[in-house]
Design a protein around this motif. Structure first.
Motif, mmCIF file in Angstrom:
data_model
loop_
_atom_site.group_PDB
_atom_site.id
_atom_site.type_symbol
_atom_site.label_atom_id
_atom_site.label_comp_id
_atom_site.label_asym_id
_atom_site.label_seq_id
_atom_site.Cartn_x
_atom_site.Cartn_y
_atom_site.Cartn_z
ATOM 1 N N ARG A 209 -6.820 53.570 -13.186
ATOM 2 C CA ARG A 209 -5.846 52.504 -12.924
ATOM 3 C C ARG A 209 -4.919 52.887 -11.778
ATOM 4 O O ARG A 209 -4.593 52.059 -10.924
ATOM 5 C CB ARG A 209 -5.020 52.220 -14.189
ATOM 6 N N VAL A 210 -4.501 54.138 -11.802
ATOM 7 C CA VAL A 210 -3.624 54.608 -10.733
ATOM 8 C C VAL A 210 -4.355 54.518 -9.390
ATOM 9 O O VAL A 210 -3.812 54.034 -8.392
ATOM 10 C CB VAL A 210 -3.179 56.057 -10.990
ATOM 11 N N LYS A 211 -5.593 54.938 -9.396
ATOM 12 C CA LYS A 211 -6.378 54.939 -8.166
ATOM 13 C C LYS A 211 -6.521 53.529 -7.590
ATOM 14 O O LYS A 211 -6.467 53.332 -6.385
ATOM 15 C CB LYS A 211 -7.760 55.537 -8.459
ATOM 16 N N ARG A 212 -6.677 52.564 -8.462
ATOM 17 C CA ARG A 212 -6.838 51.183 -7.990
ATOM 18 C C ARG A 212 -5.604 50.693 -7.230
ATOM 19 O O ARG A 212 -5.671 49.767 -6.450
ATOM 20 C CB ARG A 212 -7.068 50.249 -9.182
ATOM 21 N N LEU A 213 -4.486 51.320 -7.541
ATOM 22 C CA LEU A 213 -3.240 50.892 -6.918
ATOM 23 C C LEU A 213 -3.040 51.525 -5.540
ATOM 24 O O LEU A 213 -2.286 51.003 -4.705
ATOM 25 C CB LEU A 213 -2.046 51.285 -7.795
ATOM 26 N N ALA A 214 -3.718 52.639 -5.338
ATOM 27 C CA ALA A 214 -3.522 53.387 -4.095
ATOM 28 C C ALA A 214 -3.776 52.484 -2.891
ATOM 29 O O ALA A 214 -4.760 51.761 -2.843
ATOM 30 C CB ALA A 214 -4.456 54.591 -4.056
ATOM 31 N N PRO B 277 3.835 44.035 -4.079
ATOM 32 C CA PRO B 277 4.007 44.094 -5.535
ATOM 33 C C PRO B 277 3.196 43.033 -6.277
ATOM 34 O O PRO B 277 2.676 43.311 -7.359
ATOM 35 C CB PRO B 277 5.512 43.862 -5.719
ATOM 36 N N ALA B 278 3.093 41.848 -5.727
ATOM 37 C CA ALA B 278 2.335 40.798 -6.397
ATOM 38 C C ALA B 278 0.866 41.204 -6.515
ATOM 39 O O ALA B 278 0.244 41.062 -7.569
ATOM 40 C CB ALA B 278 2.459 39.487 -5.634
ATOM 41 N N GLU B 279 0.343 41.735 -5.425
ATOM 42 C CA GLU B 279 -1.050 42.169 -5.442
ATOM 43 C C GLU B 279 -1.226 43.328 -6.426
ATOM 44 O O GLU B 279 -2.180 43.371 -7.199
ATOM 45 C CB GLU B 279 -1.457 42.596 -4.034
ATOM 46 N N LYS B 280 -0.266 44.256 -6.397
ATOM 47 C CA LYS B 280 -0.317 45.383 -7.339
ATOM 48 C C LYS B 280 -0.369 44.896 -8.778
ATOM 49 O O LYS B 280 -1.134 45.395 -9.596
ATOM 50 C CB LYS B 280 0.941 46.249 -7.177
ATOM 51 N N LEU B 281 0.458 43.927 -9.060
ATOM 52 C CA LEU B 281 0.529 43.427 -10.421
ATOM 53 C C LEU B 281 -0.804 42.815 -10.850
ATOM 54 O O LEU B 281 -1.321 43.100 -11.937
ATOM 55 C CB LEU B 281 1.665 42.397 -10.536
ATOM 56 N N VAL B 282 -1.367 42.002 -9.981
ATOM 57 C CA VAL B 282 -2.648 41.360 -10.291
ATOM 58 C C VAL B 282 -3.744 42.412 -10.496
ATOM 59 O O VAL B 282 -4.511 42.363 -11.461
ATOM 60 C CB VAL B 282 -3.055 40.375 -9.173
ATOM 61 N N VAL B 283 -3.784 43.372 -9.601
ATOM 62 C CA VAL B 283 -4.803 44.425 -9.703
ATOM 63 C C VAL B 283 -4.635 45.218 -10.996
ATOM 64 O O VAL B 283 -5.609 45.537 -11.688
ATOM 65 C CB VAL B 283 -4.716 45.365 -8.477
ATOM 66 N N THR B 284 -3.405 45.511 -11.330
ATOM 67 C CA THR B 284 -3.159 46.309 -12.526
ATOM 68 C C THR B 284 -3.537 45.551 -13.798
ATOM 69 O O THR B 284 -4.083 46.132 -14.737
ATOM 70 C CB THR B 284 -1.683 46.758 -12.575
ATOM 71 N N ILE B 285 -3.254 44.276 -13.793
ATOM 72 C CA ILE B 285 -3.657 43.485 -14.956
ATOM 73 C C ILE B 285 -5.175 43.543 -15.128
ATOM 74 O O ILE B 285 -5.687 43.740 -16.233
ATOM 75 C CB ILE B 285 -3.163 42.033 -14.823
ATOM 76 N N HIS B 286 -5.872 43.431 -14.040
ATOM 77 C CA HIS B 286 -7.333 43.496 -14.132
ATOM 78 C C HIS B 286 -7.817 44.874 -14.545
ATOM 79 O O HIS B 286 -8.757 45.000 -15.333
ATOM 80 C CB HIS B 286 -7.976 43.079 -12.806
ATOM 81 N N SER B 287 -7.174 45.899 -14.034
ATOM 82 C CA SER B 287 -7.666 47.252 -14.327
ATOM 83 C C SER B 287 -7.384 47.669 -15.769
ATOM 84 O O SER B 287 -7.899 48.667 -16.249
ATOM 85 C CB SER B 287 -7.065 48.262 -13.359
ATOM 86 N N GLY B 288 -6.576 46.901 -16.470
ATOM 87 C CA GLY B 288 -6.294 47.210 -17.867
ATOM 88 C C GLY B 288 -7.249 46.535 -18.826
ATOM 89 O O GLY B 288 -7.238 46.809 -20.026
ATOM 90 N N LEU B 289 -8.069 45.668 -18.289
ATOM 91 C CA LEU B 289 -9.027 44.942 -19.138
ATOM 92 C C LEU B 289 -10.434 45.502 -18.967
ATOM 93 O O LEU B 289 -10.775 46.006 -17.899
ATOM 94 C CB LEU B 289 -9.022 43.459 -18.747
#
Lengths: 203, 203
Positions: free
Chosen positions: A72-77, A82-94
């Motif tokens: 998940r951390v890597k996906r954020l790199a 912030p909006a994009e980060k949030l969307v990506v993080t939501i996806h990476s948690g599923l």
DNA sequence: CCAGTATTTGAATCTTTCTTCAATTCGATG
DNA sequence: CATCGAATTGAAGAAAGATTCAAATACTGG
């Protein structure tokens, strides 16, 4: 049989094998032979490296969590919006789908954590780290004026992680209408409401 | 030994015993003798009533879910104010404490559902019924003008049930700061946002 | 209160899983 | 390339669990 290996290499293999065995049989249902089979070894060999199966299982769960979190951390790199980060993080948690091994391993622990202190600590720690991850995204977005938070960022972050968790369970249980995309949309709807940001959606 | 009983009575006892055994050892970890001990009987007696332990475990989980759901419905009886209903329902979906047997039994299934179709169906069905429960409350409140829904009631209801689920896991895993009250507050904060109702809070 | 039936036990057996360990094999090291 | 140590096997024994069933026991209806 798999070719002979050094202590360190073999232990890594065994952790990987234990993970697969847990997914097949459940944390309570794994037997020494299941792990041995997955590793292509004899039960004696497994015992040589891990005299206690329980410890191997803990390590397997621990490694699975670390990996899940690190991914998940890597996906954020590299992302800065912030909006994009949030969307990506939501996806990476599923989970990617009902068979996603990472999420399935985590789900195994839900029940066990109520009985086993070590598992409880692992799971609780993971939860808190994920919350911190979201919080950092939200706070940054708020500071930049991209988000207008409808409440405490800690509270919002906890709810975001909670939603991920729960939909992860639904997806791995093969809910007929809640798949990865639907779950993401459900969580995003919450995220939009509390950030005041459309999060990439048109309109 | 427990005194002799009729077929029907004994089956009820055994389901109850199986439930306790599952809580102690996990769905995968329960053995015939665990159930027998909990019931105060011999393994032979258990087998006399349930030749297949797996079926008994399914019945135990099924009964546990029905009971959990029925209890929630019962808590609503007599209430008419949608806001009050919503608050009560949010509370009834959370464990009373880390050892709450109802929620702990449900949590047992999270992992198993990914491996076992029957458990998956049970869990999915329960989820959907709970969603319907919230939806009915939200729709009524909306029709009465008590709630101003910030989105589709189905979507909101799914998120509410998802939040309950996830915090149930946190609580049974003994999260150091998220207890029943904190979890209720977290969910209520979401509910307030999407209903536009203070839900009993002053202010 | 008796006969008949359903329930339960207890012990024997079978199966599965765990544990131990001497013997073997492989690979590294000098 | 010979030796040594670490890794692995395989087989044997112990332990735990599942299964079977004849015998014992308690309830039920008459």
């Amino acid at each position: 049989m798999s070719s002979r290996k050094s202590r360190a290499d073999r232990r890594v293999d065994l952790i990987e094998a234990a993970r697969r065995a847990i997914l097949r049989h459940g944390t309570q249902g794994v037997h020494l032979n299941h792990v041995a089979e997955e590793a292509g070894l004899t039960s004696g060999a497994v015992l040589y490296h891990y005299p206690d199966l329980g410890e191997l299982l803990v390590e397997a769960h621990h490694a699975g969590m670390e990996q899940f979190y690190e991914l998940r951390v890597k996906r954020l790199a590299g992302l800065s919006d912030p909006a994009e980060k949030l969307v990506v993080t939501i996806h990476s948690g599923l989970p990617v789908g009902p068979d996603d091994p990472g999420v399935r391993l985590l789900n195994e622990l839900g029940g066990a954590a109520a009985r086993n202190r070590v598992y409880a600590v692992l799971l609780t720690t993971l939860f808190d780290r994920q919350v911190a991850m979201y919080q950092s995204i939200l706070d940054t977005g708020s500071a930049l004026g991209v988000f207008t938070l409808a409440g405490d960022s800690l509270l919002i972050s906890r709810n975001l992680v909670a939603l991920e968790d729960a939909y992860g369970y639904r997806i791995t249980a093969r809910h007929p209408v809640i798949g990865p995309d639907q779950a993401a949309e459900l969580i995003l709807s919450y995220a939009r409401t509390v950030t005041g940001n459309t999060l990439g959606a048109a309109g």
